[in-house]
Design a protein around this motif. Structure first.
Motif, mmCIF file in Angstrom:
data_model
loop_
_atom_site.group_PDB
_atom_site.id
_atom_site.type_symbol
_atom_site.label_atom_id
_atom_site.label_comp_id
_atom_site.label_asym_id
_atom_site.label_seq_id
_atom_site.Cartn_x
_atom_site.Cartn_y
_atom_site.Cartn_z
ATOM 1 N N TYR A 17 0.836 -1.203 0.000
ATOM 2 C CA TYR A 17 0.000 0.000 0.000
ATOM 3 C C TYR A 17 0.871 1.254 0.000
ATOM 4 C CZ TYR A 17 -3.429 -3.427 1.692
ATOM 5 O OH TYR A 17 -4.233 -4.523 1.856
ATOM 6 N N GLY A 73 2.433 1.654 -3.399
ATOM 7 C CA GLY A 73 1.391 2.086 -4.328
ATOM 8 C C GLY A 73 1.081 3.562 -4.197
ATOM 9 N N ASP A 92 -6.468 7.218 -9.622
ATOM 10 C CA ASP A 92 -7.351 6.577 -8.645
ATOM 11 C C ASP A 92 -6.641 5.513 -7.830
ATOM 12 O OD1 ASP A 92 -9.435 8.170 -9.456
ATOM 13 O OD2 ASP A 92 -10.295 6.666 -10.798
ATOM 14 N N TYR A 93 -5.665 4.830 -8.437
ATOM 15 C CA TYR A 93 -4.946 3.784 -7.709
ATOM 16 C C TYR A 93 -4.138 4.365 -6.555
ATOM 17 C CZ TYR A 93 -6.313 0.879 -11.609
ATOM 18 O OH TYR A 93 -7.047 0.214 -12.546
ATOM 19 N N ARG A 94 -3.595 5.545 -6.757
ATOM 20 C CA ARG A 94 -2.863 6.219 -5.672
ATOM 21 C C ARG A 94 -3.822 6.598 -4.542
ATOM 22 N NH1 ARG A 94 1.159 10.977 -6.982
ATOM 23 N NH2 ARG A 94 2.487 9.180 -7.388
ATOM 24 N N LEU A 132 2.061 4.673 -7.909
ATOM 25 C CA LEU A 132 0.875 4.588 -8.761
ATOM 26 C C LEU A 132 0.339 5.981 -9.061
ATOM 27 C CD1 LEU A 132 -0.967 1.549 -7.157
ATOM 28 C CD2 LEU A 132 0.418 1.579 -9.226
ATOM 29 N N ILE A 181 -6.601 5.118 -3.752
ATOM 30 C CA ILE A 181 -6.969 3.880 -3.063
ATOM 31 C C ILE A 181 -5.849 3.448 -2.124
ATOM 32 C CG2 ILE A 181 -7.422 1.419 -3.408
ATOM 33 C CD1 ILE A 181 -8.933 2.284 -5.988
ATOM 34 N N SER A 182 -4.605 3.535 -2.575
ATOM 35 C CA SER A 182 -3.466 3.147 -1.736
ATOM 36 C C SER A 182 -3.362 4.019 -0.495
ATOM 37 C CB SER A 182 -2.163 3.226 -2.536
ATOM 38 O OG SER A 182 -2.143 2.282 -3.564
#
Length: 68
Positions: free
Chosen positions: A35, A38, A45-47, A42, A49-50
């Protein structure tokens, strides 16, 4: 959050004297490293979320150590 679905694998599902950090698979130290990486590497959106997962781990840590 969906990250808490791994609590369903534990017996009992909730134990106020057990820290979920390091106990549940999605709350393991390896997962926390993923996490964190990330949130650094990343994009989009992935960042987000992480970072959200890191905040979730922080609140789980705080819930256990501040209330027990």
């Amino acid at each position: 959050m969906l990250v808490d679905v791994d609590h369903l694998l534990a017996t009992p599902m909730f134990d106020s004297h057990r820290c979920s950090i390091g106990f549940h698979p999605l709350h393991s130290y390896y997962a926390i490293v993923v996490y964190a990486l990330g949130s650094i590497f990343l994009k989009g959106d992935y960042r987000i979320i992480s970072v959200g997962l890191l905040f979730h781990m922080l609140t789980d840590f705080q819930d256990y150590y501040c209330w027990n």
